[in-house]
Design an enzyme around this catalytic site. Structure first.
Site, PDB file in Angstrom:
ATOM      1  N   ARG A   1       0.843  -1.196   0.000  1.00  0.00           N
ATOM      2  CA  ARG A   1       0.000   0.000   0.000  1.00  0.00           C
ATOM      3  C   ARG A   1       0.877   1.245   0.000  1.00  0.00           C
ATOM      4  NH1 ARG A   1      -5.130   0.639   3.969  1.00  0.00           N
ATOM      5  NH2 ARG A   1      -4.849   2.777   4.660  1.00  0.00           N
TER       6      ARG A   1
ATOM      7  N   ASN B   1      -4.752  -5.345  -5.696  1.00  0.00           N
ATOM      8  CA  ASN B   1      -4.322  -6.715  -5.428  1.00  0.00           C
ATOM      9  C   ASN B   1      -5.377  -7.720  -5.856  1.00  0.00           C
ATOM     10  OD1 ASN B   1      -1.725  -6.334  -4.489  1.00  0.00           O
ATOM     11  ND2 ASN B   1      -2.376  -5.937  -2.402  1.00  0.00           N
TER      12      ASN B   1
ATOM     13  N   GLY C   1      -0.559 -12.965   0.348  1.00  0.00           N
ATOM     14  CA  GLY C   1      -0.593 -11.556  -0.006  1.00  0.00           C
ATOM     15  C   GLY C   1      -1.831 -10.864   0.534  1.00  0.00           C
TER      16      GLY C   1
ATOM     17  N   ASP D   1      -0.817 -15.331  12.985  1.00  0.00           N
ATOM     18  CA  ASP D   1      -1.584 -14.742  14.081  1.00  0.00           C
ATOM     19  C   ASP D   1      -1.797 -15.762  15.206  1.00  0.00           C
ATOM     20  OD1 ASP D   1      -2.009 -12.301  12.592  1.00  0.00           O
ATOM     21  OD2 ASP D   1      -3.406 -13.448  11.376  1.00  0.00           O
TER      22      ASP D   1
ATOM     23  N   HIS E   1      -7.670 -11.327   8.607  1.00  0.00           N
ATOM     24  CA  HIS E   1      -6.281 -11.022   8.944  1.00  0.00           C
ATOM     25  C   HIS E   1      -6.118  -9.502   8.889  1.00  0.00           C
ATOM     26  CE1 HIS E   1      -2.002 -11.161   9.315  1.00  0.00           C
ATOM     27  NE2 HIS E   1      -1.808 -10.650   8.114  1.00  0.00           N
TER      28      HIS E   1
END
Length: 437
Positions: free
Chosen positions: A182, A195, A220, A249, A277
């Protein structure tokens, strides 16, 4: 470690000294060229780790059909019998693994784990098919050279290219790491679109040329919605085969619980990451266990669990970037390995793992037709099933609802990429992911 049998053509043929000299030169040239680029518009020649003035005759590479697969490459021609990828007494059948973003930092850690046998086992030969961009092609060649120089016995082939329709041919695993970061001033909706287009194209390529039972792990970001886009563009591949990586995570949550309880991390089990996520993800301490006991029985500081623990897991990646100056490449590669192992080895009895998967048929009341991280178990066959024996309370449900709303909003934002009409972006807030900037 046992090695595969030599080809009969090498073990039974008697050669005169002049023939031996000719073949020795030929094998020397091959030995330094253990990877094969897919054809590019500008060149169809094989790129090797020797300079042109070092190549000894005869070399007939230019005259070969660029789409014709060679039987073997470099040292593999001398060591292994690869005719028709036949199984021998000591080796399993070759598996094909595609990795996108293969010139990036995450891949730089991951590829060597895949090639060494750490992921699929010490008797499983692999072929690595590396996808990059026109800009990263030289770096891909460097990656292939490093893999070549590492002399992994299990690594049978390394191919590099920039066209997913070439790279994904017959692959059984697709690890989709490459995504655009970004940029300054970019809205998250813009990132979803940019994306999303990448993963829509990769989904179409997988649908066209990959194995019908290919397992896809999307890394990604934003990985949940990218996985949904990829899946929607690959209707001939089972929806259950698509995963968004939330294992890092989960690993972070286990680490924090272990630190608080004063135990080693292997005493922590049954940890779930629910949802997206992003910073709305929900690390579940209600169902997690330490030494077989529920976490809330071991950690009495329930305020810490509800506030500090949850926030630490959600923002761990951002803190790491502040400390380290870069995103978490090494630990991400480890979590990809963990995610694959969880699918190819049976889940320990009573335990489970987290993965972002398609919600259709889930037993938790989560909205269908999104990719949502949930607790899963596997028999070790590459497939998974949902865990039934989980409990919920108001705290957990409230937070699950929030991350669910975010994913539904992201889905509306990419409707033009999933074949579901005109996109409409109404993201509730900007839950920027670590590393997006």
């Amino acid at each position: 470690m046992a090695v595969a049998e030599l080809s009969p053509s090498y073990t039974k043929t008697h050669l005169q000294s002049s023939q031996i000299s000719f073949l020795s030169n030929r094998f020397y040239n091959h030995r330094r060229c253990a990877f094969r680029p897919f054809p590019r518009a500008r060149s169809t020649a094989i790129s090797c780790s020797v300079a042109p003035n070092q190549v000894k005759s005869p070399v007939a590479v230019q005259d070969e059909d660029p789409k014709k697969k060679s039987e073997c490459y470099g040292v593999f021609c001398l060591t292994y019998d690869l005719k028709a990828d036949e199984e021998t007494k000591s080796w399993k059948k070759l598996i094909n693994i595609a990795v996108s973003g293969a010139a990036g930092m995450i891949s730089n850690h991951l590829l060597f784990k895949l090639a060494s046998g750490e992921v699929f086992g010490p008797d499983q030969p692999v072929a690595l098919k590396l996808l990059g961009s026109e800009r990263s092609f030289q770096a891909l060649e460097g990656v292939a050279m490093e893999l070549e120089d590492s002399l992994f016995p299990l690594l049978r082939e390394v191919s590099i290219g920039i066209d997913p329709y070439d790279v994904f041919q017959d692959v059984e695993w697709a690890l989709l790491i490459g995504a655009k970061p970004r940029g300054p001033g970019m809205e998250r909706a813009d990132l979803l679109d940019i994306n999303g287009q990448i993963f829509a194209e990769q989904g179409k390529a997988l649908n066209a040329v990959a194995s019908r039972n290919v397992k896809v792990i999307v890394v990604g970001n934003p990985c949940n919605t990218n996985a949904l886009i990829c899946m929607k563009n690959a209707p001939n591949i089972p929806a259950k085969n698509f995963h968004a990586l939330t294992r890092l995570d989960e690993n972070r949550a286990k680490c924090q619980l272990a630190l608080k309880a004063g135990v080693f991390y292997d005493k922590v089990s049954n940890v779930t990451i629910w949802g997206n996520h992003s910073t709305t993800q929900v690390p579940d301490f209600l169902n997690a266990r330490i030494n077989g006991l529920r976490v809330k029985e071991v950690i009495k500081d329930h305020k810490w669990l509800e506030e500090e623990f949850t926030e630490k897991v959600q923002k761990r990646g951002g803190v790491l970037i502040q400390k380290w100056g870069r995103s978490s490449a090494a630990s991400t590669s480890v979590s990809i390995v963990d995610a694959i192992r969880s699918l190819v080895t049976p889940t320990p009895k009573g335990d489970w793992f987290s993965s972002g998967v398609y919600t259709n048929g889930n037993p938790y009341g989560i909205a269908e037709d999104i990719v949502f991280s949930m607790p899963c178990r596997s028999k070790g066959d590459g497939d998974y099933e949902f865990v039934e024996d989980v409990i919920f309370d108001d705290y957990l449900l409230k937070r699950i609802n929030k991350t669910e709303a975010e994913l539904l909003a992201e889905k509306r934002c990419v409707a033009h990429l999933t074949g579901e009409g005109i996109a409409f972006c109404d993201l509730p807030e900007d839950t920027m992911l670590p590393g997006e900037m």
